[in-house]
Design a protein around this motif. Structure first.
Motif, PDB file in Angstrom:
ATOM      1  N   ARG A 138      34.860  32.770  47.712  1.00 48.43           N
ATOM      2  CA  ARG A 138      35.436  33.502  46.584  1.00 48.43           C
ATOM      3  C   ARG A 138      36.415  32.618  45.803  1.00 48.43           C
ATOM      4  O   ARG A 138      36.473  32.664  44.572  1.00 48.43           O
ATOM      5  N   GLU A 139      37.201  31.833  46.534  1.00 52.81           N
ATOM      6  CA  GLU A 139      38.125  30.924  45.870  1.00 52.81           C
ATOM      7  C   GLU A 139      37.357  29.878  45.066  1.00 52.81           C
ATOM      8  O   GLU A 139      37.763  29.498  43.960  1.00 52.81           O
ATOM      9  N   GLU A 140      36.248  29.416  45.625  1.00 51.24           N
ATOM     10  CA  GLU A 140      35.429  28.433  44.926  1.00 51.24           C
ATOM     11  C   GLU A 140      34.841  29.036  43.650  1.00 51.24           C
ATOM     12  O   GLU A 140      34.726  28.351  42.622  1.00 51.24           O
ATOM     13  N   ILE A 141      34.486  30.318  43.702  1.00 56.07           N
ATOM     14  CA  ILE A 141      33.937  30.988  42.520  1.00 56.07           C
ATOM     15  C   ILE A 141      34.985  31.069  41.415  1.00 56.07           C
ATOM     16  O   ILE A 141      34.686  30.850  40.232  1.00 56.07           O
ATOM     17  N   LYS A 142      36.230  31.354  41.783  1.00 54.42           N
ATOM     18  CA  LYS A 142      37.312  31.394  40.798  1.00 54.42           C
ATOM     19  C   LYS A 142      37.457  30.042  40.107  1.00 54.42           C
ATOM     20  O   LYS A 142      37.623  29.962  38.880  1.00 54.42           O
ATOM     21  N   GLU A 143      37.385  28.964  40.893  1.00 51.26           N
ATOM     22  CA  GLU A 143      37.485  27.632  40.320  1.00 51.26           C
ATOM     23  C   GLU A 143      36.291  27.342  39.413  1.00 51.26           C
ATOM     24  O   GLU A 143      36.430  26.695  38.365  1.00 51.26           O
ATOM     25  N   ARG A 144      35.125  27.820  39.813  1.00 47.67           N
ATOM     26  CA  ARG A 144      33.907  27.617  39.019  1.00 47.67           C
ATOM     27  C   ARG A 144      34.059  28.280  37.648  1.00 47.67           C
ATOM     28  O   ARG A 144      33.672  27.717  36.623  1.00 47.67           O
ATOM     29  N   LEU A 145      34.638  29.482  37.634  1.00 42.74           N
ATOM     30  CA  LEU A 145      34.859  30.197  36.378  1.00 42.74           C
ATOM     31  C   LEU A 145      35.844  29.439  35.488  1.00 42.74           C
ATOM     32  O   LEU A 145      35.657  29.322  34.282  1.00 42.74           O
ATOM     33  N   LYS A 146      36.922  28.926  36.098  1.00 42.28           N
ATOM     34  CA  LYS A 146      37.926  28.186  35.339  1.00 42.28           C
ATOM     35  C   LYS A 146      37.320  26.933  34.713  1.00 42.28           C
ATOM     36  O   LYS A 146      37.556  26.600  33.558  1.00 42.28           O
ATOM     37  N   GLU A 147      36.528  26.211  35.501  1.00 39.41           N
ATOM     38  CA  GLU A 147      35.924  24.970  35.017  1.00 39.41           C
ATOM     39  C   GLU A 147      34.980  25.238  33.845  1.00 39.41           C
ATOM     40  O   GLU A 147      34.827  24.403  32.951  1.00 39.41           O
ATOM     41  N   ASN A 148      34.341  26.413  33.860  1.00 35.79           N
ATOM     42  CA  ASN A 148      33.410  26.774  32.794  1.00 35.79           C
ATOM     43  C   ASN A 148      34.103  27.474  31.629  1.00 35.79           C
ATOM     44  O   ASN A 148      33.452  27.929  30.693  1.00 35.79           O
ATOM     45  N   GLY A 149      35.441  27.584  31.716  1.00 38.49           N
ATOM     46  CA  GLY A 149      36.188  28.212  30.646  1.00 38.49           C
ATOM     47  C   GLY A 149      35.989  29.704  30.555  1.00 38.49           C
ATOM     48  O   GLY A 149      36.202  30.318  29.500  1.00 38.49           O
ATOM     49  N   GLU A 150      35.593  30.326  31.655  1.00 33.29           N
ATOM     50  CA  GLU A 150      35.362  31.773  31.677  1.00 33.29           C
ATOM     51  C   GLU A 150      36.622  32.489  32.113  1.00 33.29           C
ATOM     52  O   GLU A 150      37.376  31.999  32.949  1.00 33.29           O
ATOM     53  N   SER A 151      36.825  33.677  31.568  1.00 32.97           N
ATOM     54  CA  SER A 151      37.981  34.482  31.963  1.00 32.97           C
ATOM     55  C   SER A 151      37.551  35.716  32.733  1.00 32.97           C
ATOM     56  O   SER A 151      38.323  36.629  32.949  1.00 32.97           O
ATOM     57  N   GLY A 152      36.290  35.728  33.131  1.00 30.53           N
ATOM     58  CA  GLY A 152      35.757  36.900  33.825  1.00 30.53           C
ATOM     59  C   GLY A 152      36.266  37.006  35.244  1.00 30.53           C
ATOM     60  O   GLY A 152      36.980  36.156  35.752  1.00 30.53           O
ATOM     61  N   SER A 153      35.888  38.081  35.898  1.00 32.76           N
ATOM     62  CA  SER A 153      36.322  38.334  37.266  1.00 32.76           C
ATOM     63  C   SER A 153      35.209  37.990  38.223  1.00 32.76           C
ATOM     64  O   SER A 153      34.100  37.662  37.834  1.00 32.76           O
ATOM     65  N   GLN A 154      35.500  38.082  39.504  1.00 34.92           N
ATOM     66  CA  GLN A 154      34.476  37.849  40.513  1.00 34.92           C
ATOM     67  C   GLN A 154      34.719  38.729  41.720  1.00 34.92           C
ATOM     68  O   GLN A 154      35.837  39.132  41.997  1.00 34.92           O
ATOM     69  N   SER A 155      33.657  39.066  42.371  1.00 34.53           N
ATOM     70  CA  SER A 155      33.657  39.797  43.636  1.00 34.53           C
ATOM     71  C   SER A 155      33.942  41.294  43.525  1.00 34.53           C
ATOM     72  O   SER A 155      33.207  42.094  44.045  1.00 34.53           O
TER      73      SER A 155
END
Length: 244
Positions: A138-155
């Motif tokens: 889940r933490e890795e997914i948050k980083e993935r979103l940040k790197e892609n410039g996304e502000s969405g949520s996960q999980s």
């Protein structure tokens, strides 16, 4: 995501393992008899905790590997009955994993309860390691979103932008997936790096190990929980009951 072998903290895992142990044993700690039995179980853990060694490995695969309601990697197919509920275009990626907990040693092979409690503790720590691994993903997914410039949520929710949800774990022996598929999981992830290998039957060694896959989904998908309509293997009922 951490590269190489992941080592899990036993102290952090203990509350999760203890809860699983109590649930599996069916203890009601409001009863004196069950409190006494829990004390016996705790002693088994205290005596054998040095044998618990939780490690894991993860491999991320692009969602393009999920098509026709199955996973296809290098010509190898992995099928699970529940995959029929998932649209191909809903899968952004796949996190394959292998975790092991080593073994909870017990002092007396003549005491069947010591053997039973040690076995349950081992399984409980495997479950705990899987939960801790899920936190890392889940933490890795948050980083993935940040790197892609996304502000969405996960999980667990939705926000402005892309939503990424992590599925429940699917794996050999439950949700209708044959146990023999373990061999593919261990090979793909590199289970030998944490001392895990499989027999021809698919049985994992050490026995207190498990493998599976989390699907990274771009939408929320509700899986049918009704056992009367379950697409999984009926032999997995006890597993699902404990997991609930």
């Amino acid at each position: 995501m951490e590269k190489g072998v992941i080592t899990f903290d036993k102290e952090k895992a203990f509350p999760i393992a203890k809860e699983r142990f109590i649930t599996t044993c069916g203890f009601d700690l409001g009863k004196a008899k069950h409190q006494k039995m829990m004390g016996m179980g705790q002693k088994v853990l205290d005596d054998g905790i040095d044998g618990i060694n939780m490690q894991g490995k993860v491999t991320f695969i692009s969602g393009e590997a999920f098509r026709d309601h199955k996973i296809i990697i290098d010509g190898e197919e992995i099928f699970c009955n529940f995959f029929e509920q998932i649209p191909d275009d809903a899968v952004e990626g796949l996190y394959f994993y292998v975790v092991t907990a080593g073994e909870c040693y017990f002092s007396s092979e003549e005491n069947i309860m010591d053997f039973l409690y040690a076995d349950i503790w081992g399984t409980s720590y495997v479950d705990a390691a899987t939960e801790l691994l899920k936190e890392k993903i889940r933490e890795e997914i948050k980083e993935r979103l940040k790197e892609n410039g996304e502000s969405g949520s996960q999980s667990q929710g939705k926000g402005q932008g892309k939503t990424l949800n992590l599925s429940v774990e699917f794996g050999p022996g439950y949700f209708g997936m044959p146990v023999i598929e373990t061999k593919k999981f261990v090979k793909l992830v590199g289970g030998e790096d944490i001392g895990v290998w499989t027999k021809d039957s698919g049985l994992m060694i050490p026995q207190k190990s498990c493998s599976g896959v989390f699907l990274l989904l771009n939408r929320e998908i509700e899986f049918e929980p009704d056992c009367m309509k379950c697409n999984g293997n009926s032999k997995g009922c006890q597993f699902c009951r404990v997991r609930q």
